[in-house]
Design a protein around this motif. Sequence first.
Motif, short mmCIF file in Angstrom:
data_model
loop_
_atom_site.label_atom_id
_atom_site.label_comp_id
_atom_site.label_asym_id
_atom_site.label_seq_id
_atom_site.Cartn_x
_atom_site.Cartn_y
_atom_site.Cartn_z
N ILE A 62 0.88 -1.18 0.00
CA ILE A 62 0.00 0.00 0.00
C ILE A 62 0.92 1.22 0.00
O ILE A 62 1.75 1.38 0.89
CB ILE A 62 -0.92 0.02 1.24
CG1 ILE A 62 -1.74 -1.28 1.29
CG2 ILE A 62 -1.85 1.23 1.20
CD1 ILE A 62 -2.79 -1.33 2.38
N PRO A 63 0.77 2.08 -1.00
CA PRO A 63 1.72 3.19 -1.12
C PRO A 63 1.58 4.23 0.00
O PRO A 63 0.45 4.50 0.46
CB PRO A 63 1.37 3.83 -2.48
CG PRO A 63 0.25 3.05 -3.05
CD PRO A 63 -0.22 2.02 -2.08
N ALA A 319 -4.82 7.40 11.38
CA ALA A 319 -5.17 8.47 10.45
C ALA A 319 -6.51 8.12 9.79
O ALA A 319 -6.95 6.97 9.87
CB ALA A 319 -4.08 8.57 9.39
N PRO A 320 -7.16 9.09 9.10
CA PRO A 320 -8.36 8.73 8.34
C PRO A 320 -8.02 7.58 7.40
O PRO A 320 -6.92 7.55 6.85
CB PRO A 320 -8.66 10.01 7.55
CG PRO A 320 -7.97 11.09 8.28
CD PRO A 320 -6.80 10.50 8.98
N LYS A 321 -8.93 6.67 7.22
CA LYS A 321 -8.74 5.45 6.41
C LYS A 321 -7.91 4.39 7.17
O LYS A 321 -7.71 3.28 6.68
CB LYS A 321 -8.03 5.68 5.07
CG LYS A 321 -8.71 6.62 4.13
CD LYS A 321 -8.10 6.50 2.74
CE LYS A 321 -6.73 7.18 2.67
NZ LYS A 321 -6.04 6.88 1.42
N ASP A 612 -7.24 -4.21 -0.60
CA ASP A 612 -8.45 -4.02 -1.41
C ASP A 612 -9.42 -3.05 -0.74
O ASP A 612 -10.09 -2.26 -1.40
CB ASP A 612 -9.19 -5.34 -1.61
CG ASP A 612 -8.49 -6.23 -2.60
OD1 ASP A 612 -7.54 -5.75 -3.25
OD2 ASP A 612 -8.86 -7.41 -2.70
N ASP A 613 -9.52 -3.11 0.57
CA ASP A 613 -10.49 -2.27 1.28
C ASP A 613 -9.98 -0.84 1.45
O ASP A 613 -10.77 0.07 1.72
CB ASP A 613 -10.78 -2.84 2.69
CG ASP A 613 -11.60 -4.13 2.60
OD1 ASP A 613 -12.09 -4.44 1.51
OD2 ASP A 613 -11.72 -4.82 3.63
N TYR A 614 -8.69 -0.63 1.30
CA TYR A 614 -8.12 0.68 1.63
C TYR A 614 -8.64 1.80 0.73
O TYR A 614 -9.21 2.77 1.23
CB TYR A 614 -6.59 0.59 1.60
CG TYR A 614 -5.91 1.75 2.25
CD1 TYR A 614 -6.01 1.95 3.62
CD2 TYR A 614 -5.16 2.65 1.50
CE1 TYR A 614 -5.38 3.03 4.24
CE2 TYR A 614 -4.53 3.73 2.12
CZ TYR A 614 -4.64 3.91 3.48
OH TYR A 614 -4.03 4.97 4.08
N PRO A 615 -8.58 1.68 -0.61
CA PRO A 615 -9.15 2.75 -1.44
C PRO A 615 -10.66 2.85 -1.28
O PRO A 615 -11.21 3.94 -1.33
CB PRO A 615 -8.78 2.35 -2.87
CG PRO A 615 -8.26 0.98 -2.81
CD PRO A 615 -7.89 0.67 -1.40
N LEU A 616 -11.31 1.72 -1.03
CA LEU A 616 -12.76 1.77 -0.83
C LEU A 616 -13.10 2.68 0.33
O LEU A 616 -13.98 3.51 0.25
CB LEU A 616 -13.28 0.37 -0.51
CG LEU A 616 -13.59 -0.54 -1.69
CD1 LEU A 616 -14.21 -1.83 -1.21
CD2 LEU A 616 -14.56 0.17 -2.64
#
Length: 620
Positions: A62-63, A319-321, A612-616
Amino acid sequence: MKESNDKNTKAINADIRNLWSESIHYRDQRQKFDKADEIYDFIIVGAGTAGCVLARELIYNIPNVNILVLEAGPPNSQINDLMRLPCTFPLAYRARMVDWGYQTEDQKMPSIIEPTKVLLNKGFPYPRGKVIGGCSQKADYDGWAALGPEYKIWDYDHCLEAFKAIENNARKNTNEEFKKYHGFNGLLHVQDSPNDNYEIAKDFIKVAKNLGIPYNNDFNGARQNGIGKFQTTTQDGNRCSLADSYLTDALKKVETYPPLKRLGPPYGLASGVAKIVAVNVKSSAHMLNIIWDEEKKDENIAIGVKYFYDGGVHNAFIAPKGEVIICGGAINSAQILMLSGIGPKNNLEANNIKVRKELPVGRNLQDHPVCTVTGKISIPNNASISQFNSWCNGFKLGIFHKGNVKGKFPSREEFLNENPDIQVYVGANVYDPIINAYVTKQSPPNFETVTLLSVLNFPSSAGHLELCSSNSFMQPKIFLNYYSKSDDLYRMMSSLKLSREILKQPPLSTEWGIKELAFNDEFGKWCSVDNEMRDEDWECYIRGKSYTSFHPCGTVKMAPESQGGCVNHRLQVYGTKNLRVVDASVFPIIPNGNTNAPTAMVAWRASKIIKDDYPLNSKL
Ligand SMILES: Cc1cc2nc3c(=O)[nH]c(=O)nc-3n(C[C@H](O)[C@H](O)[C@H](O)COP(=O)(O)OP(=O)(O)OC[C@H]3O[C@@H](n4cnc5c(N)ncnc54)[C@H](O)[C@@H]3O)c2cc1C
């Protein structure tokens, strides 16, 4: 121009990396963070098997994230070779510094053979690694996938992909069949036992063959049954810790985001311009409980963790996310959730803990019970003694067979059954607590032993945990419930009968002079009539001598909530937000084999799910 900027960035990153690794080397994590610094994208609690794999997979995949790993124990460098040698690890776990020092409860149980009697399952030490670094069958994972349509992501094919991704198998000259089941590029090092071509091992294999047990040259391949040599998670003969491989690799990634420009000597890093993209490991940092968003009380949103470190209580926030990911192992992850208000209502209220979400956390405690048969060796000549001694380096041979559910000596069909449920380790001068206690008292020990250690790989009985304090430094009560189901007792009995028979066979009984110990002699008297073990004697023997193979799991079960689940198929804790559990505690069904690799597998799969859930999340 661009090229020179890239060079600058690389140079700065290298400088930061050196400083970082130096500070880790000296465990110099004592700098005070102010609240603003204590914000991470992911907070991972526990640097055991799962935590190390997860930290590495998340930081590389995850970048631009930063990760805090909190580990209650010391860095593993402090105990050095004791942890690394296959034969000395039993000593390491007695080192207080690296063991949680747990003890299971005494449990009185009605006898299965004579139901009017009550027998005692005596409590015993229950080692759990407290240190950085803290074979299964197709049917196991297809069983996980059968929990519901969305659980397909845990079927055998998905899990095999993950097993292969983490494995680095050193076997040479492998065929296509072997390659189907093994990986060669991961960081979990696996190798055949070195120098294992000993005469005594050959004789065990010969005896097994005469009894109808087939040879198996890869227990982690298509078929699990038979006798064969173990492959172990070792590299160059040393036990391979996931901290050595996965965490060390994770620490190598240190960058800044956005990439920094060099502003002037020596570093010229202007404050506040960038975030350090890296894994920050704090050892001797004991998480106390989850910090919840009190403004949205009903939503149970995890926003951080409270932990004890360097003599004080600290907070770290996400942090957020971001997410809090608990990787504390089967005992501690359950305890952490319960301390944070997630668990069985009665048990939480009895300890004055506010219930946020009622879930069966701590139930479904599964483990592989172990019981042994040991023989004394009368070595016929000195040459064999030295050869025998070099064989003592851990367990070398395994026998996998189906246990007989009536407690009888296993049949030929049970030896040939390709879904075995018992694993027998064969080793010399290894871990039989009763015999070892005697042998090690003598200096030097005056005889050698060989032990066959039967493990119930697929137990029907399950135990549970109970919190007995809201103090996170107090251990929960551990009730293992071994042999509360009759088939467990009978299958174990059948395996011990097999072990006893193996030791009686020539050339083991003749050329190696092996005589069984501790059935009816000064080390133990279990036979009620002459030298015969009746079923009631076996029950006392099994309850009296069983201990753990150190594989607790299942206490934060992954399953639909209606089926006793605590986390869903994406390992998110029901009734909460930003909170997952990733470790052996989520196994819905105990794997039919040792649990370290399956835990690493779960962590690897979890990293894909989290990615997979991170950008969501960001769209919310
Ligand atoms: C002595 C021993 C020998 C074993 N041998 C084998 C073997 O040969 N083969 C095999 O397959 N398996 C073996 N196992 C089992 C294997 O180690 C476990 O299945 C595996 O480590 C489970 O991984 P985990 O990530 O769930 O938990 P763990 O590896 O136990 O990691 C949990 C980590 O979380 C930390 N932690 C817990 N609570 C907190 C807290 N509140 N704050 C901060 N940190 C916390 C712990 O200190 C620990 O480091 C052995 C286990 C033991 C104890």
